[in-house]
Design a protein around this motif. Sequence first.
Motif, PDB file in Angstrom:
ATOM      1  N   VAL A 197       0.821  -1.242  -0.086  1.00  0.00           N
ATOM      2  CA  VAL A 197      -0.083   0.069   0.033  1.00  0.00           C
ATOM      3  C   VAL A 197       0.659   1.167  -0.066  1.00  0.00           C
ATOM      4  CG1 VAL A 197      -1.694   1.353   1.374  1.00  0.00           C
ATOM      5  CG2 VAL A 197      -2.093  -1.234   0.986  1.00  0.00           C
ATOM      6  N   GLU A 198       1.818   1.422   0.485  1.00  0.00           N
ATOM      7  CA  GLU A 198       2.882   2.410   1.067  1.00  0.00           C
ATOM      8  C   GLU A 198       3.946   2.379  -0.228  1.00  0.00           C
ATOM      9  OE1 GLU A 198       1.914   5.049   2.856  1.00  0.00           O
ATOM     10  OE2 GLU A 198       0.051   3.713   3.557  1.00  0.00           O
ATOM     11  N   ALA A 199       3.783   1.638  -0.978  1.00  0.00           N
ATOM     12  CA  ALA A 199       5.280   1.376  -1.919  1.00  0.00           C
ATOM     13  C   ALA A 199       6.525   1.521  -1.293  1.00  0.00           C
ATOM     14  CB  ALA A 199       4.780   2.208  -3.169  1.00  0.00           C
ATOM     15  N   ASP A 200       6.680   0.860  -0.112  1.00  0.00           N
ATOM     16  CA  ASP A 200       7.950   0.891   0.653  1.00  0.00           C
ATOM     17  C   ASP A 200       8.635  -0.149   0.814  1.00  0.00           C
ATOM     18  OD1 ASP A 200       6.273  -0.577   2.318  1.00  0.00           O
ATOM     19  OD2 ASP A 200       6.305   0.874   4.100  1.00  0.00           O
ATOM     20  N   GLY A 201       8.491  -1.320   0.052  1.00  0.00           N
ATOM     21  CA  GLY A 201       9.128  -2.535  -0.154  1.00  0.00           C
ATOM     22  C   GLY A 201       8.633  -3.433   0.938  1.00  0.00           C
ATOM     23  N   GLN A 202       7.455  -3.318   1.623  1.00  0.00           N
ATOM     24  CA  GLN A 202       6.976  -4.017   2.712  1.00  0.00           C
ATOM     25  C   GLN A 202       5.707  -4.630   2.215  1.00  0.00           C
ATOM     26  OE1 GLN A 202       8.790  -4.977   5.438  1.00  0.00           O
ATOM     27  NE2 GLN A 202      10.465  -3.686   4.482  1.00  0.00           N
ATOM     28  N   PRO A 203       5.553  -5.555   1.082  1.00  0.00           N
ATOM     29  CA  PRO A 203       4.226  -5.807   0.888  1.00  0.00           C
ATOM     30  C   PRO A 203       3.454  -6.808   1.871  1.00  0.00           C
ATOM     31  CG  PRO A 203       5.966  -7.197  -0.302  1.00  0.00           C
ATOM     32  CD  PRO A 203       6.691  -6.163   0.486  1.00  0.00           C
ATOM     33  N   GLU A 204       2.361  -6.583   1.724  1.00  0.00           N
ATOM     34  CA  GLU A 204       1.601  -7.579   2.573  1.00  0.00           C
ATOM     35  C   GLU A 204       1.011  -8.677   1.925  1.00  0.00           C
ATOM     36  OE1 GLU A 204      -2.614  -7.204   5.473  1.00  0.00           O
ATOM     37  OE2 GLU A 204      -1.393  -5.718   4.912  1.00  0.00           O
ATOM     38  N   VAL A 205       1.265  -9.793   2.208  1.00  0.00           N
ATOM     39  CA  VAL A 205       0.853 -11.133   1.282  1.00  0.00           C
ATOM     40  C   VAL A 205      -0.310 -11.700   1.864  1.00  0.00           C
ATOM     41  CG1 VAL A 205       1.667 -13.512   0.857  1.00  0.00           C
ATOM     42  CG2 VAL A 205       3.280 -11.674   1.059  1.00  0.00           C
ATOM     43  N   ASN A 206      -1.081 -12.010   0.976  1.00  0.00           N
ATOM     44  CA  ASN A 206      -2.596 -12.323   1.531  1.00  0.00           C
ATOM     45  C   ASN A 206      -3.146 -11.653   2.326  1.00  0.00           C
ATOM     46  OD1 ASN A 206      -4.654 -14.178   1.395  1.00  0.00           O
ATOM     47  ND2 ASN A 206      -3.881 -15.430   3.230  1.00  0.00           N
ATOM     48  N   PRO A 207      -3.658 -10.193   1.603  1.00  0.00           N
ATOM     49  CA  PRO A 207      -4.022  -9.156   2.442  1.00  0.00           C
ATOM     50  C   PRO A 207      -5.542  -9.459   2.906  1.00  0.00           C
ATOM     51  CG  PRO A 207      -3.925  -8.635   0.217  1.00  0.00           C
ATOM     52  CD  PRO A 207      -3.086  -9.756   0.324  1.00  0.00           C
ATOM     53  N   GLN A 208      -5.818  -8.606   3.812  1.00  0.00           N
ATOM     54  CA  GLN A 208      -7.334  -8.773   4.266  1.00  0.00           C
ATOM     55  C   GLN A 208      -8.185  -8.205   3.227  1.00  0.00           C
ATOM     56  OE1 GLN A 208      -8.669 -10.159   7.178  1.00  0.00           O
ATOM     57  NE2 GLN A 208      -6.617 -10.857   7.664  1.00  0.00           N
ATOM     58  N   LEU A 209      -9.198  -8.924   3.037  1.00  0.00           N
ATOM     59  CA  LEU A 209     -10.209  -8.153   1.874  1.00  0.00           C
ATOM     60  C   LEU A 209     -10.604  -6.872   2.105  1.00  0.00           C
ATOM     61  CD1 LEU A 209     -12.320 -11.472   1.472  1.00  0.00           C
ATOM     62  CD2 LEU A 209     -10.834 -10.619  -0.047  1.00  0.00           C
ATOM     63  N   ASP A 210     -10.748  -6.430   3.452  1.00  0.00           N
ATOM     64  CA  ASP A 210     -11.262  -4.886   3.509  1.00  0.00           C
ATOM     65  C   ASP A 210      -9.835  -3.897   3.449  1.00  0.00           C
ATOM     66  OD1 ASP A 210      -9.943  -5.635   5.853  1.00  0.00           O
ATOM     67  OD2 ASP A 210     -11.688  -4.991   6.891  1.00  0.00           O
ATOM     68  N   LEU A 211      -8.758  -4.586   2.997  1.00  0.00           N
ATOM     69  CA  LEU A 211      -7.591  -3.403   2.957  1.00  0.00           C
ATOM     70  C   LEU A 211      -7.875  -2.514   1.779  1.00  0.00           C
ATOM     71  CD1 LEU A 211      -4.721  -2.666   3.966  1.00  0.00           C
ATOM     72  CD2 LEU A 211      -3.874  -4.180   2.237  1.00  0.00           C
ATOM     73  N   GLU A 212      -7.916  -1.200   2.027  1.00  0.00           N
ATOM     74  CA  GLU A 212      -7.950  -0.409   0.769  1.00  0.00           C
ATOM     75  C   GLU A 212      -6.559  -0.326   0.111  1.00  0.00           C
ATOM     76  OE1 GLU A 212     -11.014   3.103   0.991  1.00  0.00           O
ATOM     77  OE2 GLU A 212      -9.161   3.832   1.430  1.00  0.00           O
ATOM     78  N   ILE A 213      -6.664  -0.140  -1.300  1.00  0.00           N
ATOM     79  CA  ILE A 213      -5.516   0.265  -2.039  1.00  0.00           C
ATOM     80  C   ILE A 213      -5.879   1.873  -2.697  1.00  0.00           C
ATOM     81  CG2 ILE A 213      -4.498  -0.243  -4.376  1.00  0.00           C
ATOM     82  CD1 ILE A 213      -5.545  -3.343  -3.889  1.00  0.00           C
ATOM     83  N   HIS A 214      -4.793   2.438  -2.930  1.00  0.00           N
ATOM     84  CA  HIS A 214      -5.127   3.536  -3.177  1.00  0.00           C
ATOM     85  C   HIS A 214      -3.853   4.019  -4.325  1.00  0.00           C
ATOM     86  CE1 HIS A 214      -1.708   4.925  -0.597  1.00  0.00           C
ATOM     87  NE2 HIS A 214      -2.488   4.293   0.349  1.00  0.00           N
ATOM     88  N   THR A 215      -3.806   5.228  -4.869  1.00  0.00           N
ATOM     89  CA  THR A 215      -2.911   5.552  -6.022  1.00  0.00           C
ATOM     90  C   THR A 215      -1.484   5.476  -5.352  1.00  0.00           C
ATOM     91  OG1 THR A 215      -4.262   7.338  -6.657  1.00  0.00           O
ATOM     92  CG2 THR A 215      -2.145   7.551  -7.183  1.00  0.00           C
ATOM     93  N   GLY A 216      -0.806   4.952  -6.456  1.00  0.00           N
ATOM     94  CA  GLY A 216       0.727   4.544  -6.092  1.00  0.00           C
ATOM     95  C   GLY A 216       1.039   3.228  -5.338  1.00  0.00           C
ATOM     96  N   SER A 217      -0.227   2.471  -4.815  1.00  0.00           N
ATOM     97  CA  SER A 217       0.100   1.045  -4.291  1.00  0.00           C
ATOM     98  C   SER A 217       0.590   0.400  -5.110  1.00  0.00           C
ATOM     99  CB  SER A 217      -1.323   0.736  -3.651  1.00  0.00           C
ATOM    100  OG  SER A 217      -1.705   1.403  -2.725  1.00  0.00           O
ATOM    101  N   LEU A 218       1.464  -0.895  -4.751  1.00  0.00           N
ATOM    102  CA  LEU A 218       1.905  -1.927  -5.770  1.00  0.00           C
ATOM    103  C   LEU A 218       0.930  -3.076  -5.415  1.00  0.00           C
ATOM    104  CD1 LEU A 218       5.936  -1.595  -5.554  1.00  0.00           C
ATOM    105  CD2 LEU A 218       4.360  -1.272  -7.540  1.00  0.00           C
ATOM    106  N   ILE A 219       0.518  -3.805  -6.669  1.00  0.00           N
ATOM    107  CA  ILE A 219      -0.231  -4.732  -6.454  1.00  0.00           C
ATOM    108  C   ILE A 219       0.327  -6.017  -7.291  1.00  0.00           C
ATOM    109  CG2 ILE A 219      -2.529  -5.699  -7.291  1.00  0.00           C
ATOM    110  CD1 ILE A 219      -3.543  -2.802  -7.693  1.00  0.00           C
ATOM    111  N   TYR A 220       0.557  -6.851  -6.346  1.00  0.00           N
ATOM    112  CA  TYR A 220       1.144  -8.145  -6.905  1.00  0.00           C
ATOM    113  C   TYR A 220       0.232  -9.217  -7.307  1.00  0.00           C
ATOM    114  CZ  TYR A 220       5.274  -5.914  -4.946  1.00  0.00           C
ATOM    115  OH  TYR A 220       6.380  -5.032  -4.481  1.00  0.00           O
ATOM    116  N   TYR A 221       0.766  -9.973  -8.511  1.00  0.00           N
ATOM    117  CA  TYR A 221      -0.529 -11.006  -8.763  1.00  0.00           C
ATOM    118  C   TYR A 221       0.006 -12.093  -9.497  1.00  0.00           C
ATOM    119  CZ  TYR A 221       0.201  -8.741 -13.449  1.00  0.00           C
ATOM    120  OH  TYR A 221       0.779  -8.069 -14.469  1.00  0.00           O
ATOM    121  N   ILE A 222      -0.399 -13.146  -9.728  1.00  0.00           N
ATOM    122  CA  ILE A 222       0.020 -14.395 -10.433  1.00  0.00           C
ATOM    123  C   ILE A 222      -0.759 -14.635 -11.763  1.00  0.00           C
ATOM    124  CG2 ILE A 222       0.342 -16.864 -10.532  1.00  0.00           C
ATOM    125  CD1 ILE A 222       0.288 -16.698  -7.404  1.00  0.00           C
TER     126      ILE A 222
END
Length: 184
Positions: free
Chosen positions: A139-164
């Motif tokens: 979310v903060e694009a600070d190199g600390q990704p949250e793996v398997n994030p909570q469904l209610d976690l909010e993504i905003h501009t600049g967040s990095l989204i990781y996908y398979i």
Amino acid sequence: MRVSAYNDAGEMARACIDRASSIIIDCARDDSTLAAALYSHSCNPKAHTIAYFRDESLARLLKHHCPNIECTPSVAVELMVKAAMDPGSSALHHQLLSAAQGMTQYSIRYPESLPPVTIRSLFGPLKELYQATLIAVDVEADGQPEVNPQLDLEIHTGSLIYYIAPQRIREFDWATLTTDVAQS
């Protein structure tokens, strides 16, 4: 590129570091990696630089002085332990890391000008539209990704989204994704 010294301006100039968009540093010794990373950062602080370290204390030292450099630690021991505890893990990790075959992991930055969204609202549409599975978000694009994030976690501009996905998705249809989100 091989050089005799990581502080030799002439040799390092041949590597075109000052014009590189990405720089990958993996030296035989961590002190050489540190020197090459510091030199590269001084020549081109805007490049996406990745430095591989065996010793995490040197990685922390570099991050302290150059926070935008991505330090990659050795994970060989952790992968062996994981494979011993969960049979088949080594094959799974190999596939996720492989750029050449099968499903693999990618990332994308959530674009400017889009409204915040939750993991829940993107998870299904990403799978339905792209056969992609959202696995983490920084979310903060600070190199600390949250793996398997909570469904209610909010993504905003600049967040990095990781996908398979089977392949990198070159163009996300954010209008469709956010329209689907609004209808959810």
